[in-house]
Scaffold this motif. Structure first.
Motif, PDB file in Angstrom:
ATOM      1  N   GLY A 288       8.369  10.646  -4.869  1.00 33.88           N
ATOM      2  CA  GLY A 288       9.355   9.895  -4.105  1.00 33.88           C
ATOM      3  C   GLY A 288       8.792   9.284  -2.830  1.00 33.88           C
ATOM      4  N   LEU A 289       9.682   9.003  -1.899  1.00 34.68           N
ATOM      5  CA  LEU A 289       9.329   8.328  -0.651  1.00 34.68           C
ATOM      6  C   LEU A 289       8.644   9.280   0.318  1.00 34.68           C
ATOM      7  N   LYS A 290       7.343   9.094   0.522  1.00 35.07           N
ATOM      8  CA  LYS A 290       6.588   9.869   1.500  1.00 35.07           C
ATOM      9  C   LYS A 290       5.647   8.971   2.288  1.00 35.07           C
ATOM     10  N   ASP A 291       5.765   7.690   2.087  1.00 38.52           N
ATOM     11  CA  ASP A 291       4.956   6.713   2.811  1.00 38.52           C
ATOM     12  C   ASP A 291       5.840   5.509   3.055  1.00 38.52           C
ATOM     13  N   GLU A 292       5.660   4.872   4.211  1.00 36.02           N
ATOM     14  CA  GLU A 292       6.507   3.738   4.570  1.00 36.02           C
ATOM     15  C   GLU A 292       5.684   2.628   5.189  1.00 36.02           C
TER      16      GLU A 292
ATOM     17  N   ILE B 214       0.845  -1.199   0.000  1.00 30.48           N
ATOM     18  CA  ILE B 214       0.000   0.000   0.000  1.00 30.48           C
ATOM     19  C   ILE B 214       0.879   1.247   0.000  1.00 30.48           C
ATOM     20  N   SER B 215       1.938   1.237   0.802  1.00 33.91           N
ATOM     21  CA  SER B 215       2.855   2.379   0.855  1.00 33.91           C
ATOM     22  C   SER B 215       3.523   2.606  -0.498  1.00 33.91           C
ATOM     23  N   MET B 216       3.960   1.541  -1.152  1.00 30.02           N
ATOM     24  CA  MET B 216       4.567   1.670  -2.481  1.00 30.02           C
ATOM     25  C   MET B 216       3.569   2.264  -3.472  1.00 30.02           C
ATOM     26  N   LEU B 217       2.309   1.800  -3.401  1.00 33.23           N
ATOM     27  CA  LEU B 217       1.274   2.332  -4.293  1.00 33.23           C
ATOM     28  C   LEU B 217       1.065   3.823  -4.049  1.00 33.23           C
ATOM     29  N   ARG B 218       0.938   4.223  -2.800  1.00 27.34           N
ATOM     30  CA  ARG B 218       0.755   5.645  -2.489  1.00 27.34           C
ATOM     31  C   ARG B 218       1.949   6.463  -2.956  1.00 27.34           C
ATOM     32  N   ASN B 219       3.168   5.944  -2.779  1.00 28.89           N
ATOM     33  CA  ASN B 219       4.355   6.653  -3.272  1.00 28.89           C
ATOM     34  C   ASN B 219       4.325   6.792  -4.788  1.00 28.89           C
ATOM     35  N   ASN B 220       3.953   5.727  -5.479  1.00 32.76           N
ATOM     36  CA  ASN B 220       3.880   5.765  -6.945  1.00 32.76           C
ATOM     37  C   ASN B 220       2.810   6.729  -7.434  1.00 32.76           C
ATOM     38  N   LEU B 221       1.620   6.664  -6.833  1.00 31.67           N
ATOM     39  CA  LEU B 221       0.532   7.551  -7.250  1.00 31.67           C
ATOM     40  C   LEU B 221       0.864   9.008  -6.955  1.00 31.67           C
ATOM     41  N   GLY B 222       1.465   9.274  -5.802  1.00 34.78           N
ATOM     42  CA  GLY B 222       1.821  10.643  -5.428  1.00 34.78           C
ATOM     43  C   GLY B 222       2.852  11.256  -6.351  1.00 34.78           C
ATOM     44  N   GLY B 223       3.740  10.414  -6.879  1.00 31.23           N
ATOM     45  CA  GLY B 223       4.727  10.866  -7.854  1.00 31.23           C
ATOM     46  C   GLY B 223       5.808  11.778  -7.298  1.00 31.23           C
TER      47      GLY B 223
ATOM     48  N   ALA C  64       4.945   6.765  10.408  1.00 33.69           N
ATOM     49  CA  ALA C  64       5.789   6.990   9.236  1.00 33.69           C
ATOM     50  C   ALA C  64       6.328   8.414   9.278  1.00 33.69           C
ATOM     51  N   GLY C  65       7.630   8.541   9.097  1.00 34.39           N
ATOM     52  CA  GLY C  65       8.254   9.863   9.103  1.00 34.39           C
ATOM     53  C   GLY C  65       9.668   9.785   8.581  1.00 34.39           C
ATOM     54  N   ASP C  66      10.262  10.943   8.408  1.00 37.04           N
ATOM     55  CA  ASP C  66      11.624  10.983   7.882  1.00 37.04           C
ATOM     56  C   ASP C  66      12.633  10.603   8.969  1.00 37.04           C
ATOM     57  N   LYS C  67      13.912  10.717   8.665  1.00 38.27           N
ATOM     58  CA  LYS C  67      14.952  10.279   9.606  1.00 38.27           C
ATOM     59  C   LYS C  67      14.943  11.069  10.902  1.00 38.27           C
ATOM     60  N   ASP C  68      14.305  12.244  10.907  1.00 39.87           N
ATOM     61  CA  ASP C  68      14.201  13.063  12.112  1.00 39.87           C
ATOM     62  C   ASP C  68      12.830  12.919  12.781  1.00 39.87           C
TER      63      ASP C  68
END
Length: 140
Positions: free
Chosen positions: A68-72, A57-66, A92-96
């Motif tokens: 890059g990585l914003k879901d994990e 699901i996360s990969m799909l949301r990343n692909n649809l959003g276009g 889900a969040g960035d390295k910080d």
């Protein structure tokens, strides 16, 4: 639309987004915590674990959003985890440990389900029709 109307619309948009963000973050955390508890269970009839299902699901949301990585998924490599220390990924969040920002265009691409913010579908088969969406689509 006058400059004052644009400023007022932007302010209304910011208030709406801030309110939605708080509610959605809380709901997302509760749901992801429950999914994490069951991450090793099999999802039938797909024959994948809950963790693998959420990854997809996360990969799909990343692909649809276009954008890059914003879901994990629920489990991430340590270097991608919060502060580079953990693999568990309830929030889900960035390295910080900050949430990933999404533009209105990215959100529409995902909720419409086709990767195009101008083509209705998915959760809104007739398209979103609120003032903010109409304003955004008119100005882009």
């Amino acid at each position: 639309m006058s400059h004052n109307d644009n400023v007022h619309m932007l302010h209304m948009h910011e208030q709406l987004v801030a309110g939605l963000l708080g509610v959605e973050s809380w709901q997302d955390a509760v749901i992801r915590a429950l999914l994490y508890e069951h991450r090793t269970l099999s999802v039938q009839p797909y024959n994948v674990t809950v963790a693998e299902f959420i990854d997809r699901i996360s990969m799909l949301r990343n692909n649809l959003g276009g954008s890059g990585l914003k879901d994990e998924g629920l489990v991430v490599p340590r270097e991608q985890g919060a502060e580079g220390r953990v693999t568990d990924n309830i929030l889900a969040g960035d390295k910080d440990s900050l949430s990933y920002p999404r533009t209105p265009k990215e959100i529409l691409r995902i909720i419409y389900g086709g990767g195009d913010e101008h083509v209705p579908g998915g959760f809104y088969p007739k398209g979103a029709s609120g003032r903010i969406v109409k304003y955004y689509l008119k100005t882009t």
